[in-house]
Design an enzyme around this catalytic site. Structure first.
Site, PDB file in Angstrom:
ATOM      1  N   ASP A  81       6.498   4.334  -1.678  1.00 22.35           N
ATOM      2  CA  ASP A  81       7.892   4.760  -1.507  1.00 22.35           C
ATOM      3  C   ASP A  81       8.906   3.943  -2.297  1.00 22.35           C
ATOM      4  O   ASP A  81      10.092   4.277  -2.326  1.00 22.35           O
ATOM      5  CB  ASP A  81       8.274   4.750  -0.019  1.00 22.35           C
ATOM      6  CG  ASP A  81       7.989   3.407   0.669  1.00 22.35           C
ATOM      7  OD1 ASP A  81       8.141   2.356   0.020  1.00 22.35           O
ATOM      8  OD2 ASP A  81       7.615   3.426   1.864  1.00 22.35           O
ATOM      9  N   SER A  92       0.264  -2.665   8.580  1.00 20.72           N
ATOM     10  CA  SER A  92      -0.932  -1.986   8.085  1.00 20.72           C
ATOM     11  C   SER A  92      -2.047  -2.116   9.104  1.00 20.72           C
ATOM     12  O   SER A  92      -2.287  -3.201   9.644  1.00 20.72           O
ATOM     13  CB  SER A  92      -1.389  -2.572   6.745  1.00 20.72           C
ATOM     14  OG  SER A  92      -2.617  -1.991   6.330  1.00 20.72           O
ATOM     15  N   CYS A  98      -0.381  13.745 -16.112  1.00 17.00           N
ATOM     16  CA  CYS A  98      -1.237  14.874 -16.468  1.00 17.00           C
ATOM     17  C   CYS A  98      -2.677  14.380 -16.554  1.00 17.00           C
ATOM     18  O   CYS A  98      -2.969  13.417 -17.263  1.00 17.00           O
ATOM     19  CB  CYS A  98      -0.807  15.483 -17.804  1.00 17.00           C
ATOM     20  SG  CYS A  98      -1.937  16.791 -18.391  1.00 17.00           S
ATOM     21  N   HIS A 104      -1.133   1.328  -4.621  1.00 13.31           N
ATOM     22  CA  HIS A 104      -1.563   2.732  -4.631  1.00 13.31           C
ATOM     23  C   HIS A 104      -0.673   3.624  -5.485  1.00 13.31           C
ATOM     24  O   HIS A 104      -0.720   4.848  -5.356  1.00 13.31           O
ATOM     25  CB  HIS A 104      -1.618   3.263  -3.195  1.00 13.31           C
ATOM     26  CG  HIS A 104      -2.634   2.568  -2.346  1.00 13.31           C
ATOM     27  ND1 HIS A 104      -2.571   2.521  -0.981  1.00 13.31           N
ATOM     28  CD2 HIS A 104      -3.733   1.852  -2.698  1.00 13.31           C
ATOM     29  CE1 HIS A 104      -3.598   1.829  -0.514  1.00 13.31           C
ATOM     30  NE2 HIS A 104      -4.315   1.403  -1.546  1.00 13.31           N
ATOM     31  N   GLN A 112       0.827  -1.203   0.000  1.00 15.38           N
ATOM     32  CA  GLN A 112       0.000   0.000   0.000  1.00 15.38           C
ATOM     33  C   GLN A 112       0.860   1.251   0.000  1.00 15.38           C
ATOM     34  O   GLN A 112       0.334   2.356  -0.075  1.00 15.38           O
ATOM     35  CB  GLN A 112      -0.916  -0.017   1.230  1.00 15.38           C
ATOM     36  CG  GLN A 112      -1.893  -1.176   1.244  1.00 15.38           C
ATOM     37  CD  GLN A 112      -2.614  -1.299   2.569  1.00 15.38           C
ATOM     38  OE1 GLN A 112      -2.112  -1.876   3.527  1.00 15.38           O
ATOM     39  NE2 GLN A 112      -3.808  -0.734   2.650  1.00 15.38           N
ATOM     40  N   ASN A 113       2.170   1.080   0.090  1.00 17.16           N
ATOM     41  CA  ASN A 113       3.082   2.216   0.133  1.00 17.16           C
ATOM     42  C   ASN A 113       3.440   2.681  -1.274  1.00 17.16           C
ATOM     43  O   ASN A 113       3.386   1.911  -2.224  1.00 17.16           O
ATOM     44  CB  ASN A 113       4.361   1.838   0.885  1.00 17.16           C
ATOM     45  CG  ASN A 113       4.079   1.372   2.297  1.00 17.16           C
ATOM     46  OD1 ASN A 113       3.076   1.765   2.896  1.00 17.16           O
ATOM     47  ND2 ASN A 113       4.949   0.543   2.838  1.00 17.16           N
TER      48      ASN A 113
END
Length: 323
Positions: A134, A256, A157, A149, A131-132
């Site tokens: 990074d 989590s 854009c 995610h 879910q990170n």
């Protein structure tokens, strides 16, 4: 038609968005939780493959704070609707992200990330659903990762659908706002002093003078290629994650709280299929009633112990073909 865009969690000062304040989920008083130890987790997982579902708690030892641990400050995430509808929200977001991105871009994987790599190399971890945003799993060397995610290093854009790197946008934002970071330094503040959220947002006060960058191809609105509250995770990505859960013998949740449905659905899916579910997290999670074992402990040390103690998989010998 542009593609459907991902989801993020961007803190915004409460005076700007009082109607979107999140409520902290609490475990029902009558819920039965199977609290256990790392020994119990080893016993359950021995001889099995598992998919790992990771959240912000796995990255705290890398210096990226989470949202919902017992010690985390209350946050009020920005929604997709706020971001696309209000220029002031976008300006506020990009000013903060301009600072926070530099912090996340310098972070390194920690022992929890590296433990999952070792388990993957031994064939025990079938894959990671994170879910990170990074990218620390990929930086550590994990190969089979679904960034549920999205990822912080790309920008899309919303008008023409072009994708650019966040590093390129950083150069443009710096050119448009040459003294923004200097103004922070003049007040004795460094990037490391600023509170940074898991999605690379940073908590700073004065953003009204910040100039966001439009799309350099069509002039449209740029947005991180991550999924905001109010958006749906792309269906294809969700289907791949379900398939990853189905392809393993068990599910391990690491770091989590499972507060949002985005991650909880995979716990429910595994439990419904009769697969063991091991949850490693400090504090309660929404999936605790479905856990085979809940380990209330640090993620890095628990995953490291699992990597050290889980035995090699026993392969079932294949039968020679008839004839």
């Amino acid at each position: 038609m542009p593609p459907s865009y991902p989801r993020n969690v961007q803190p915004v000062p409460r005076p700007l968005a009082p109607s979107y304040q999140q409520r902290r989920w609490e475990l029902p008083a009558d819920a039965v939780v199977r609290h256990g130890s790392v020994d119990d987790a080893v016993q359950v997982l021995a001889g099995l493959t598992f998919t790992a579902l990771t959240g912000a708690g796995i990255s705290t030892d890398s210096g990226i704070p989470d949202y919902r641990s017992p010690d985390s400050p209350p946050r009020n995430p920005m929604t997709y609707q706020q971001f696309v509808a209000d220029e002031a929200f976008r300006r506020h977001y990009w000013a903060r992200n301009h600072v926070g991105w530099q912090h996340v871009n310098r972070t390194e994987p920690n022992p929890g990330h590296r433990a999952l790599v070792r388990l993957e190399e031994r064939g025990i971890v079938a894959g990671i659903i994170t879910q990170n945003v990074d990218l620390l799993h990929e930086d550590a060397g994990s190969r089979n990762v679904i960034d549920l995610h999205g990822r912080y290093d790309r920008v899309i854009c919303l008008q023409c659908g072009r994708v650019i790197s966040r590093a390129h946008l950083a150069e443009r934002l710096e050119a448009l706002n040459p003294h923004f970071l200097d103004s922070l330094l003049e007040r004795g503040t460094t990037v490391d002093d600023i509170e940074v959220a898991p999605d690379a947002d940073a908590v700073i006060e004065q953003t009204s003078h910040f100039r966001p960058a439009p799309c350099e191809f069509c002039g449209g609105v740029l947005k991180p290629e991550i999924v905001y509250f109010g958006e749906n995770v792309p269906r294809e990505r969700v289907d791949r994650a379900y398939a990853m859960v189905d392809g393993a013998d068990a599910l391990v949740v690491a770091g989590s709280s499972l507060t949002v449905q985005s991650g909880l659905r995979f716990v429910r899916h595994a439990a419904k299929a009769g697969k063991p579910v091991v949850i490693i997290n400090r504090g309660v999670t929404r999936g605790d009633p479905l856990a085979t074992v809940k380990v209330d402990a640090g993620v890095s040390e628990t995953l490291t112990t699992l990597a050290e103690r889980l035995p090699p998989l026993t392969l079932t010998p294949s039968h020679p073909a008839d004839g």
